[in-house]
Design a protein around this motif. Structure first.
Motif, short mmCIF file in Angstrom:
data_model
loop_
_atom_site.label_atom_id
_atom_site.label_comp_id
_atom_site.label_asym_id
_atom_site.label_seq_id
_atom_site.Cartn_x
_atom_site.Cartn_y
_atom_site.Cartn_z
N ARG A 106 -31.37 -46.17 -11.70
CA ARG A 106 -32.76 -45.69 -11.66
C ARG A 106 -32.85 -44.20 -11.98
NH1 ARG A 106 -36.08 -49.49 -10.42
NH2 ARG A 106 -35.48 -51.27 -9.12
N GLN A 107 -31.92 -43.43 -11.45
CA GLN A 107 -31.93 -42.00 -11.75
C GLN A 107 -31.55 -41.73 -13.20
OE1 GLN A 107 -33.05 -39.53 -9.97
NE2 GLN A 107 -33.46 -40.72 -8.12
N ASN A 158 -37.88 -31.49 -21.11
CA ASN A 158 -36.46 -31.11 -21.00
C ASN A 158 -35.58 -31.75 -22.08
OD1 ASN A 158 -37.22 -29.74 -18.67
ND2 ASN A 158 -36.77 -31.50 -17.37
N ASN A 159 -36.11 -31.89 -23.29
CA ASN A 159 -35.31 -32.53 -24.34
C ASN A 159 -34.74 -31.53 -25.33
OD1 ASN A 159 -37.69 -31.78 -25.54
ND2 ASN A 159 -37.91 -33.67 -26.73
N THR A 160 -34.59 -30.32 -24.91
CA THR A 160 -33.99 -29.31 -25.77
C THR A 160 -32.60 -28.96 -25.28
OG1 THR A 160 -34.10 -27.01 -26.47
CG2 THR A 160 -35.19 -27.54 -24.41
N GLN A 161 -31.71 -28.64 -26.20
CA GLN A 161 -30.34 -28.33 -25.79
C GLN A 161 -30.24 -26.90 -25.24
OE1 GLN A 161 -27.29 -29.37 -28.57
NE2 GLN A 161 -27.75 -31.53 -28.44
N ASN A 162 -31.38 -26.22 -25.09
CA ASN A 162 -31.38 -24.95 -24.38
C ASN A 162 -31.47 -25.16 -22.88
OD1 ASN A 162 -31.29 -23.33 -26.71
ND2 ASN A 162 -33.49 -23.60 -27.03
N GLU A 163 -31.84 -26.38 -22.46
CA GLU A 163 -31.95 -26.71 -21.04
C GLU A 163 -30.57 -26.95 -20.45
OE1 GLU A 163 -33.93 -27.59 -17.46
OE2 GLU A 163 -34.80 -26.90 -19.35
N MET A 164 -30.29 -26.31 -19.30
CA MET A 164 -29.02 -26.51 -18.62
C MET A 164 -29.26 -27.36 -17.38
SD MET A 164 -26.63 -24.89 -20.36
CE MET A 164 -27.47 -25.33 -21.89
N TYR A 165 -28.49 -28.41 -17.21
CA TYR A 165 -28.69 -29.35 -16.11
C TYR A 165 -27.62 -29.18 -15.04
CZ TYR A 165 -31.94 -31.95 -19.08
OH TYR A 165 -32.99 -32.33 -19.87
N GLU A 166 -28.04 -29.26 -13.79
CA GLU A 166 -27.12 -29.37 -12.67
C GLU A 166 -26.85 -30.85 -12.42
OE1 GLU A 166 -25.46 -27.13 -10.85
OE2 GLU A 166 -26.23 -25.53 -12.15
N PRO A 167 -25.60 -31.24 -12.14
CA PRO A 167 -25.32 -32.66 -11.88
C PRO A 167 -26.13 -33.19 -10.69
CG PRO A 167 -23.29 -31.41 -12.18
CD PRO A 167 -24.40 -30.41 -12.09
N LEU A 168 -26.60 -34.41 -10.80
CA LEU A 168 -27.25 -35.08 -9.68
C LEU A 168 -26.18 -35.91 -8.98
CD1 LEU A 168 -29.70 -35.91 -8.02
CD2 LEU A 168 -30.15 -37.71 -9.70
N VAL A 169 -25.83 -35.51 -7.75
CA VAL A 169 -24.76 -36.17 -7.01
C VAL A 169 -25.38 -37.07 -5.94
CG1 VAL A 169 -22.70 -35.83 -5.58
CG2 VAL A 169 -23.25 -34.20 -7.41
N LEU A 170 -25.08 -38.36 -6.02
CA LEU A 170 -25.68 -39.35 -5.12
C LEU A 170 -24.69 -39.72 -4.00
CD1 LEU A 170 -27.31 -41.67 -7.81
CD2 LEU A 170 -28.39 -39.86 -6.47
N PRO A 171 -25.20 -39.95 -2.79
CA PRO A 171 -24.31 -40.22 -1.65
C PRO A 171 -23.64 -41.57 -1.72
CG PRO A 171 -26.61 -40.48 -1.01
CD PRO A 171 -26.62 -39.92 -2.41
#
Length: 330
Positions: free
Chosen positions: A289-290, A303-316
């Motif tokens: 889902r995520q 957020n579809n540009t490669q200038n955007e930096m993403y932090e990982p989404l860590v699931l429990p």
């Protein structure tokens, strides 16, 4: 479309609007649907993509499909995509970078809506900026979203659970090479043992077809007076724990009375299956889902540009009790 138009008694433009997902009057919609069924009309997906500049196909690339975890992951992903109007193209890379490269090229050629990949290769230069991509478990690049389970905590949780259930000599087992998320899981296990001064060791089988033989030889070398040296075993995979369990049984070593085992993934072969191997369970449904949520944000232009930096989404993750660990005292 001319045939559908004539049979339904509506204009060709109205049929075109219906096929391309635009709003039409309910009465006209019903007549068009009846005409399509009667004529056995099948829309041309490639032509629709050219017309609307929007594909309804999403490529899912995973290392393999012949394990409960990847089977469950691919099924859940397909259901999530279907619920949101997309179709899934399943690609099995066999953990081979070359096959993964070929699937990326196919996705580019077919102009699919997006890619969801559990990648083990450096593909950042292969993916064009206009194809949305979401990575699972392993980072592709900072400018693509990453969805992952809390692998480090999973390893720590396994060690904690084994110790709380009475195990005092712990062992990590796996198959070479131990890298990526497997390495993170082992590190969580080792850190917990070292922080709590718990005796621990590791054994890693060779990367070969008959690697289970290495497990067998190791068990034989560590058995004295019919007792196995270790009383708690953790692996980064339910698959390896199952192999180890079977080999212990062959040596008449009781599980979980003498040796307790915990794996990683917690997936089931079929929904009604009872939990067999005690395991650290990954939240597969939430992962899918995520992953789609991150993909959709890119599809609708956020957020579809490669200038955007993403932090990982860590699931429990969570521990599930099976037959390979003792029941906790109430």
């Amino acid at each position: 479309m001319n045939d559908v138009s004539r049979l339904a008694g509506v204009s060709r433009g109205t049929v075109s609007n219906y096929i391309n997902g635009l709003k039409v009057r309910p009465a006209a919609q019903e007549r068009i649907e009846n005409a399509i069924k009667k004529l056995n009309y099948v829309p041309n997906a490639a032509a629709r993509t050219l017309k609307t500049n929007r594909s309804s196909y999403v490529v899912l690339i995973i290392p393999r499909v012949d394990t409960p975890f990847f089977s469950e992951l691919s099924y859940c992903m397909q259901q999530v995509l279907k619920e949101n109007g997309y179709k899934m193209i399943l690609c099995n890379s066999n953990s081979r970078p070359q096959e993964e490269f070929e699937y990326i090229q196919m996705a580019k050629t077919q102009k699919v809506a997006g890619i969801i990949t559990m990648s083990y290769a450096d593909i950042r230069e292969l993916v064009p900026p206009d194809i949305p991509l979401v990575a699972l478990e392993n980072k592709v690049a900072d400018f693509f979203p990453l969805i992952t389970s809390d692998n480090y905590h999973g390893g720590s949780l396994a060690a904690s659970k084994l110790y709380s259930l009475g195990a005092r000599k712990l062992l990590f087992i796996s198959k070479a090479p131990v890298k990526d998320v497997s390495q993170i899981r082992e590190q969580g296990f080792r850190d917990y043992c070292e922080d709590n001064k718990i005796e621990h060791d590791r054994f890693v089988a060779q990367n070969k077809a008959n690697f289970v033989d290495d497990f067998r030889y190791f068990i034989e070398s560590e058995v004295t007076d019919k007792k196995f040296k270790y009383d708690g075993v953790f692996s980064d995979s339910d698959e390896y724990v199952s192999d180890f369990w079977y080999l212990l049984q062959q040596r008449k070593i009781a599980v979980p009375e003498e040796v307790q085992l915990i794996g990683f993934d917690g997936a089931r072969v079929y929904p009604r299956q009872q939990v067999v191997v005690s395991s650290i369970k990954q939240p597969v449904t939430e992962i899918t889902r995520q992953a789609f949520k991150s993909l959709q944000q890119q599809l609708i232009g956020k957020n579809n540009t490669q200038n955007e930096m993403y932090e990982p989404l860590v699931l429990p993750v969570s521990f599930i009790q099976g037959q390979t660990t003792k029941q906790a005292e109430s």
